[in-house]
Design an enzyme around this catalytic site. Structure first.
Site, mmCIF file in Angstrom:
data_model
loop_
_atom_site.group_PDB
_atom_site.id
_atom_site.type_symbol
_atom_site.label_atom_id
_atom_site.label_comp_id
_atom_site.label_asym_id
_atom_site.label_seq_id
_atom_site.Cartn_x
_atom_site.Cartn_y
_atom_site.Cartn_z
ATOM 1 N N HIS A 93 -10.326 -6.981 -5.663
ATOM 2 C CA HIS A 93 -11.278 -7.598 -4.578
ATOM 3 C C HIS A 93 -12.876 -7.714 -5.688
ATOM 4 O O HIS A 93 -12.913 -6.682 -6.254
ATOM 5 C CB HIS A 93 -11.757 -6.882 -3.656
ATOM 6 N N SER A 102 -3.358 -9.993 -1.880
ATOM 7 C CA SER A 102 -2.636 -8.856 -1.751
ATOM 8 C C SER A 102 -3.166 -7.945 -0.542
ATOM 9 O O SER A 102 -2.477 -7.360 -0.042
ATOM 10 C CB SER A 102 -2.603 -7.923 -2.920
ATOM 11 N N GLY A 103 -4.370 -8.269 -0.246
ATOM 12 C CA GLY A 103 -4.944 -7.867 0.895
ATOM 13 C C GLY A 103 -4.246 -8.233 2.240
ATOM 14 O O GLY A 103 -4.235 -7.457 3.020
ATOM 15 N N PRO A 128 0.716 -24.802 3.815
ATOM 16 C CA PRO A 128 -0.080 -23.326 3.890
ATOM 17 C C PRO A 128 0.820 -22.663 5.295
ATOM 18 O O PRO A 128 1.226 -23.525 6.282
ATOM 19 C CB PRO A 128 -1.682 -23.840 4.530
ATOM 20 N N VAL A 135 1.010 -1.094 0.102
ATOM 21 C CA VAL A 135 0.011 0.113 -0.124
ATOM 22 C C VAL A 135 0.763 1.329 -0.054
ATOM 23 O O VAL A 135 0.624 2.264 -0.662
ATOM 24 C CB VAL A 135 -1.043 0.110 1.134
ATOM 25 N N CYS A 166 -10.624 -2.153 2.642
ATOM 26 C CA CYS A 166 -10.588 -2.216 1.379
ATOM 27 C C CYS A 166 -12.088 -2.555 0.625
ATOM 28 O O CYS A 166 -12.540 -2.067 -0.085
ATOM 29 C CB CYS A 166 -9.425 -2.965 0.775
ATOM 30 N N LYS A 206 14.431 -2.241 10.032
ATOM 31 C CA LYS A 206 14.661 -3.354 9.117
ATOM 32 C C LYS A 206 14.869 -3.013 7.574
ATOM 33 O O LYS A 206 15.483 -3.423 6.802
ATOM 34 C CB LYS A 206 14.128 -4.604 9.425
ATOM 35 N N SER A 207 13.944 -1.986 7.104
ATOM 36 C CA SER A 207 13.938 -1.621 5.738
ATOM 37 C C SER A 207 14.561 -0.305 5.722
ATOM 38 O O SER A 207 14.609 0.119 4.475
ATOM 39 C CB SER A 207 12.202 -1.508 5.349
HETATM 40 C C1 2RA Z 1 -7.690 -7.853 3.468
HETATM 41 N N1 2RA Z 1 -9.247 -6.214 3.852
HETATM 42 O O1 2RA Z 1 -8.128 -8.132 2.265
HETATM 43 C C2 2RA Z 1 -8.138 -7.070 4.253
HETATM 44 C C3 2RA Z 1 -6.942 -5.890 4.737
HETATM 45 N N2 2RA Z 1 -6.446 -5.434 3.623
HETATM 46 O O2 2RA Z 1 -7.060 -8.686 3.808
#
Ligand code: 2RA
Length: 340
Positions: free
Chosen positions: A243, A160-161, A186, A14, A130, A39-40
């Site tokens: 999404h 990516s969320g 997993p 983001v 989101c 760390k970055s």
């Molecule tokens: C997700 N809405 O999609 C949540 C956080 N970004 O994982």
């Protein structure tokens, strides 16, 4: 004359999009700082055709800076956002920390831009989840026309969320299915995400819904209208970015599907792609990198008196996070800071 802007969490998905969108939209920046955790430190990030070296968030003095876009977790936000706000820098926070605070505006500019004017109570403005942002952009113009009673939504949320490690897990697990000996167990999710779907995002609550589902209800009420009933089922799907949401809406008054389509065609932030033919709709792949909230499959729901179904898709890193935050900054610039 522009603004002094800080991006906090500049190396995350983001944060990087925030820098990209600030540059794309030519937000009036006089000075910009990209902050990251120790760390970055020193990691280089792009800001238009410039390259910025990340600075240490822990050592940074926000005094004299106008706006800070925060894209870090709630715990770190709790530690640094009040410090930035107290120094006079207005914080736009993408975490969930302040969204439900009655003293903090929760804003989607196409829906409730005026709420930005409440920033002064804590010098903080919250960005919504989101999955909420894209939905309320589409619901707002229809609500204005025919007053929404109830929303039933099923989401299909990209990995990516969750973050970069989830993107890597989907990629490696997918490869592992085809390459013997490269199976990937997993780790980010409780189940394999490649070629699978997982009906669980965030943590479970006492009543059986997940916090992600609860967020959609509470945030829609705060941003759009507290009288709207919302029930959600949030699902993780093997998609990298974008999404999607299947949304069923019940109105107080009848709203014809054609009129709904016409309203959405003219609505801010919305782009209707809706033909009853193969490919006459939007899928996540087409929304990546775009600003729009796409609406397809608009159709009457004949099982209730005043119902509509629709399909809503948007880039979760953009309208779902970075773009919405930059749009809030634009409203701040136009209505509060007025330098640009
Ligand atoms: C997700 N809405 O999609 C949540 C956080 N970004 O994982």
């Amino acid at each position: 004359m522009g603004y002094k802007v800080v991006v906090v969490g500049a190396t995350g998905n983001v944060g990087r999009e925030m820098l990209n969108i600030l540059a794309e939209r030519e937000f009036p920046v006089d000075e910009i700082a990209a902050l990251a955790s120790r760390k970055s430190l020193g990691t280089e990030v792009s800001f238009g055709d410039r390259t910025l070296k990340t600075q240490d968030l822990d050592q940074f003095d926000f005094t004299g800076w106008d706006i800070a876009l925060f894209a870090i977790g709630s715990d770190a936000t709790k530690q640094y956002a009040p410090k930035a706000a107290a120094s006079g820098c207005i914080v736009i926070d993408n975490s969930s920390l302040y969204r439900y605070d009655p003293e903090v505006p929760l804003v989607v500019p196409e829906v409730n831009a005026d709420a930005v004017m409440g920033y002064g109570r804590k010098n903080i403005i919250a960005n919504p989840n989101c999955s909420t942002a894209q939905m309320v952009v589409a619901l707002k113009p229809l609500h204005d026309r025919a007053k929404i009673k109830r929303v039933v939504v099923s989401t299909y949320q990209s990995v990516s969320g969750t973050g970069k490690e989830a993107i890597d897990e989907l990629w490696n697990q997918t490869k592992g299915v085809y390459v013997p000996g490269q199976e990937v167990e997993p780790s980010v999710y409780p189940r394999q995400i490649a070629f699978n779907v997982i009906p669980h995002i965030d943590s479970f609550m006492e009543d059986g819904q997940t916090r992600e589902e609860w967020k959609m209800t509470v945030e829609t009420k705060k941003i759009l209208d507290p009288s709207i009933k919302v029930t959600a089922t949030c699902v993780r799907v093997p998609v990298f970015v974008g999404h999607s949401e299947a949304v069923n809406v019940e109105f107080e008054d009848f709203l014809d599907e054609e009129e709904a389509r016409d309203i959405l065609r003219e609505a801010p932030g919305c782009l209707v792609v809706d033909k009853r033919e193969p490919g006459g709709y939007v899928t996540p792949i087409e929304c990546v990198g775009e600003y729009a909230t796409y609406i397809s499959r608009i159709r009457q729901d004949g099982t209730i008196e005043n119902g509509l179904n629709m399909w809503i898709v948007s880039d979760n890193l953009r309208k779902g996070a970075a773009l919405n935050a930059v749009q809030i900054a634009e409203v701040l610039g136009q209505r509060v800071l007025k330098k640009g």
